[in-house]
Design a protein around this motif. Structure first.
Motif, PDB file in Angstrom:
ATOM      1  N   GLU A  39      -6.140  -3.825 -48.098  1.00  0.00           N
ATOM      2  CA  GLU A  39      -5.546  -2.504 -47.993  1.00  0.00           C
ATOM      3  C   GLU A  39      -6.455  -1.529 -48.733  1.00  0.00           C
ATOM      4  N   GLU A  40      -7.244  -0.774 -47.980  1.00  0.00           N
ATOM      5  CA  GLU A  40      -8.258   0.056 -48.608  1.00  0.00           C
ATOM      6  C   GLU A  40      -8.204   1.495 -48.117  1.00  0.00           C
ATOM      7  N   GLY A  41      -7.352   1.808 -47.167  1.00  0.00           N
ATOM      8  CA  GLY A  41      -7.330   3.138 -46.582  1.00  0.00           C
ATOM      9  C   GLY A  41      -7.036   4.233 -47.589  1.00  0.00           C
ATOM     10  N   GLU A  42      -7.544   5.398 -47.308  1.00  0.00           N
ATOM     11  CA  GLU A  42      -7.282   6.571 -48.131  1.00  0.00           C
ATOM     12  C   GLU A  42      -6.729   7.664 -47.229  1.00  0.00           C
ATOM     13  N   PRO A  43      -5.457   8.035 -47.426  1.00  0.00           N
ATOM     14  CA  PRO A  43      -4.849   9.051 -46.565  1.00  0.00           C
ATOM     15  C   PRO A  43      -5.621  10.370 -46.600  1.00  0.00           C
ATOM     16  N   GLY A  44      -5.679  11.003 -45.451  1.00  0.00           N
ATOM     17  CA  GLY A  44      -6.271  12.329 -45.361  1.00  0.00           C
ATOM     18  C   GLY A  44      -7.780  12.353 -45.240  1.00  0.00           C
ATOM     19  N   THR A  45      -8.422  11.185 -45.103  1.00  0.00           N
ATOM     20  CA  THR A  45      -9.878  11.164 -45.013  1.00  0.00           C
ATOM     21  C   THR A  45     -10.340  11.168 -43.562  1.00  0.00           C
ATOM     22  N   TYR A  46     -11.614  11.421 -43.387  1.00  0.00           N
ATOM     23  CA  TYR A  46     -12.240  11.467 -42.076  1.00  0.00           C
ATOM     24  C   TYR A  46     -13.136  10.249 -41.897  1.00  0.00           C
ATOM     25  N   SER A  47     -13.513   9.971 -40.669  1.00  0.00           N
ATOM     26  CA  SER A  47     -14.289   8.761 -40.390  1.00  0.00           C
ATOM     27  C   SER A  47     -15.635   8.746 -41.110  1.00  0.00           C
ATOM     28  N   ASP A  48     -16.211   9.901 -41.386  1.00  0.00           N
ATOM     29  CA  ASP A  48     -17.489   9.896 -42.106  1.00  0.00           C
ATOM     30  C   ASP A  48     -17.333   9.345 -43.520  1.00  0.00           C
ATOM     31  N   SER A  49     -16.156   9.516 -44.121  1.00  0.00           N
ATOM     32  CA  SER A  49     -15.940   8.941 -45.452  1.00  0.00           C
ATOM     33  C   SER A  49     -15.864   7.417 -45.365  1.00  0.00           C
ATOM     34  N   GLY A  50     -15.389   6.902 -44.231  1.00  0.00           N
ATOM     35  CA  GLY A  50     -15.384   5.454 -44.026  1.00  0.00           C
ATOM     36  C   GLY A  50     -16.788   4.901 -43.958  1.00  0.00           C
ATOM     37  N   VAL A  51     -17.676   5.634 -43.302  1.00  0.00           N
ATOM     38  CA  VAL A  51     -19.085   5.225 -43.244  1.00  0.00           C
ATOM     39  C   VAL A  51     -19.650   5.168 -44.657  1.00  0.00           C
ATOM     40  N   ASP A  52     -19.315   6.159 -45.467  1.00  0.00           N
ATOM     41  CA  ASP A  52     -19.828   6.222 -46.841  1.00  0.00           C
ATOM     42  C   ASP A  52     -19.289   5.084 -47.710  1.00  0.00           C
ATOM     43  N   ARG A  53     -18.053   4.625 -47.450  1.00  0.00           N
ATOM     44  CA  ARG A  53     -17.406   3.632 -48.311  1.00  0.00           C
ATOM     45  C   ARG A  53     -17.565   2.190 -47.857  1.00  0.00           C
ATOM     46  N   ILE A  54     -17.858   1.950 -46.577  1.00  0.00           N
ATOM     47  CA  ILE A  54     -17.722   0.604 -46.014  1.00  0.00           C
ATOM     48  C   ILE A  54     -18.621  -0.444 -46.676  1.00  0.00           C
ATOM     49  N   VAL A  55     -19.857  -0.118 -46.957  1.00  0.00           N
ATOM     50  CA  VAL A  55     -20.766  -1.116 -47.513  1.00  0.00           C
ATOM     51  C   VAL A  55     -20.253  -1.608 -48.867  1.00  0.00           C
ATOM     52  N   GLY A  56     -19.804  -0.692 -49.709  1.00  0.00           N
ATOM     53  CA  GLY A  56     -19.264  -1.081 -51.012  1.00  0.00           C
ATOM     54  C   GLY A  56     -18.001  -1.917 -50.890  1.00  0.00           C
ATOM     55  N   VAL A  57     -17.126  -1.554 -49.974  1.00  0.00           N
ATOM     56  CA  VAL A  57     -15.889  -2.307 -49.763  1.00  0.00           C
ATOM     57  C   VAL A  57     -16.208  -3.714 -49.276  1.00  0.00           C
ATOM     58  N   LEU A  58     -17.134  -3.829 -48.327  1.00  0.00           N
ATOM     59  CA  LEU A  58     -17.506  -5.145 -47.798  1.00  0.00           C
ATOM     60  C   LEU A  58     -18.123  -6.022 -48.879  1.00  0.00           C
ATOM     61  N   ALA A  59     -18.994  -5.441 -49.690  1.00  0.00           N
ATOM     62  CA  ALA A  59     -19.647  -6.208 -50.757  1.00  0.00           C
ATOM     63  C   ALA A  59     -18.640  -6.643 -51.818  1.00  0.00           C
ATOM     64  N   ARG A  60     -17.724  -5.769 -52.151  1.00  0.00           N
ATOM     65  CA  ARG A  60     -16.754  -6.065 -53.207  1.00  0.00           C
ATOM     66  C   ARG A  60     -15.691  -7.064 -52.748  1.00  0.00           C
ATOM     67  N   ASP A  61     -15.120  -6.845 -51.547  1.00  0.00           N
ATOM     68  CA  ASP A  61     -13.961  -7.627 -51.111  1.00  0.00           C
ATOM     69  C   ASP A  61     -14.300  -8.811 -50.207  1.00  0.00           C
ATOM     70  N   LYS A  62     -15.454  -8.755 -49.543  1.00  0.00           N
ATOM     71  CA  LYS A  62     -15.864  -9.821 -48.623  1.00  0.00           C
ATOM     72  C   LYS A  62     -14.734 -10.225 -47.667  1.00  0.00           C
ATOM     73  N   PRO A  63     -14.185  -9.258 -46.934  1.00  0.00           N
ATOM     74  CA  PRO A  63     -13.047  -9.577 -46.063  1.00  0.00           C
ATOM     75  C   PRO A  63     -13.455 -10.405 -44.847  1.00  0.00           C
ATOM     76  N   ALA A  64     -12.546 -11.253 -44.392  1.00  0.00           N
ATOM     77  CA  ALA A  64     -12.765 -12.004 -43.155  1.00  0.00           C
ATOM     78  C   ALA A  64     -12.542 -11.094 -41.956  1.00  0.00           C
ATOM     79  N   VAL A  65     -11.598 -10.134 -42.105  1.00  0.00           N
ATOM     80  CA  VAL A  65     -11.227  -9.232 -41.009  1.00  0.00           C
ATOM     81  C   VAL A  65     -11.141  -7.802 -41.525  1.00  0.00           C
ATOM     82  N   LEU A  66     -11.643  -6.877 -40.734  1.00  0.00           N
ATOM     83  CA  LEU A  66     -11.508  -5.447 -41.007  1.00  0.00           C
ATOM     84  C   LEU A  66     -10.719  -4.836 -39.861  1.00  0.00           C
ATOM     85  N   ILE A  67      -9.601  -4.211 -40.183  1.00  0.00           N
ATOM     86  CA  ILE A  67      -8.861  -3.451 -39.182  1.00  0.00           C
ATOM     87  C   ILE A  67      -9.309  -2.006 -39.341  1.00  0.00           C
ATOM     88  N   LEU A  68      -9.932  -1.500 -38.309  1.00  0.00           N
ATOM     89  CA  LEU A  68     -10.580  -0.194 -38.370  1.00  0.00           C
ATOM     90  C   LEU A  68      -9.776   0.832 -37.569  1.00  0.00           C
TER      91      LEU A  68
END
Length: 162
Positions: A1-30
């Motif tokens: 559960e990583e979503g941030e209300p009120g954000t735009y897709s460009d903020s997801g691009v900015d955050r995704i690499v860090g989230v993937l490295a930190r959490d190592k999820p098996a599945v990402l619901i985008l």
């Protein structure tokens, strides 16, 4: 559960690499795009700018797949207040682009799945999908709506090889 209300897709691009490295999820619901489509401009104009929603979704999927994370690319659920009528039209058009992007990515990668939230809300709720949306916000699911999202994403992953 990583979503941030009120954000735009460009903020997801900015955050995704860090989230993937930190959490190592098996599945990402985008699920991005609802806020991108808030602009009072028609989709034909919005999607000509650099960093479009579909381009941002593509970059997020690519980062996730490089991390060996399965991706459920979600269409955008309906919005349901009169103030969001233009946004609703933009979302309909954006969902066509999301489905096309999903089909394109699936053709070359068996780790990408499409979860059609828009369709799920219309099948399991009223035809406009609004019985599954909180009328307080006009764009967030109610409890029954979250259950439909869970079912939609579970079914999308049905063919995944874990």
């Amino acid at each position: 559960e990583e979503g941030e209300p009120g954000t735009y897709s460009d903020s997801g691009v900015d955050r995704i690499v860090g989230v993937l490295a930190r959490d190592k999820p098996a599945v990402l619901i985008l699920l991005y795009g609802t806020n991108d489509e808030l602009w009072p401009l028609p989709m034909s104009i919005l999607d000509t700018f650099e960093g479009t929603t579909s381009g941002n979704l593509r970059r997020i999927v690519q980062a996730a797949r490089a991390n060996k994370t399965l991706v459920v690319l979600s269409t955008i659920p309906p919005v349901c207040t009169p103030a969001r009528e233009r946004q609703r039209g933009n979302i309909v058009q954006m969902n066509e682009k999301i489905r096309a992007l999903g089909e394109e990515l699936q053709a070359s990668d068996n780790g990408v799945f499409v979860g059609d939230a828009w369709l799920g809300f219309r099948v399991f709720g009223r035809p406009d999908g609004c019985s599954l949306i909180s009328l307080d916000s006009g764009n967030h699911p109610n409890e029954a709506g979250y259950a439909v999202l869970a079912r939609t994403y579970y079914e999308a992953l049905g063919d995944a090889r874990w």
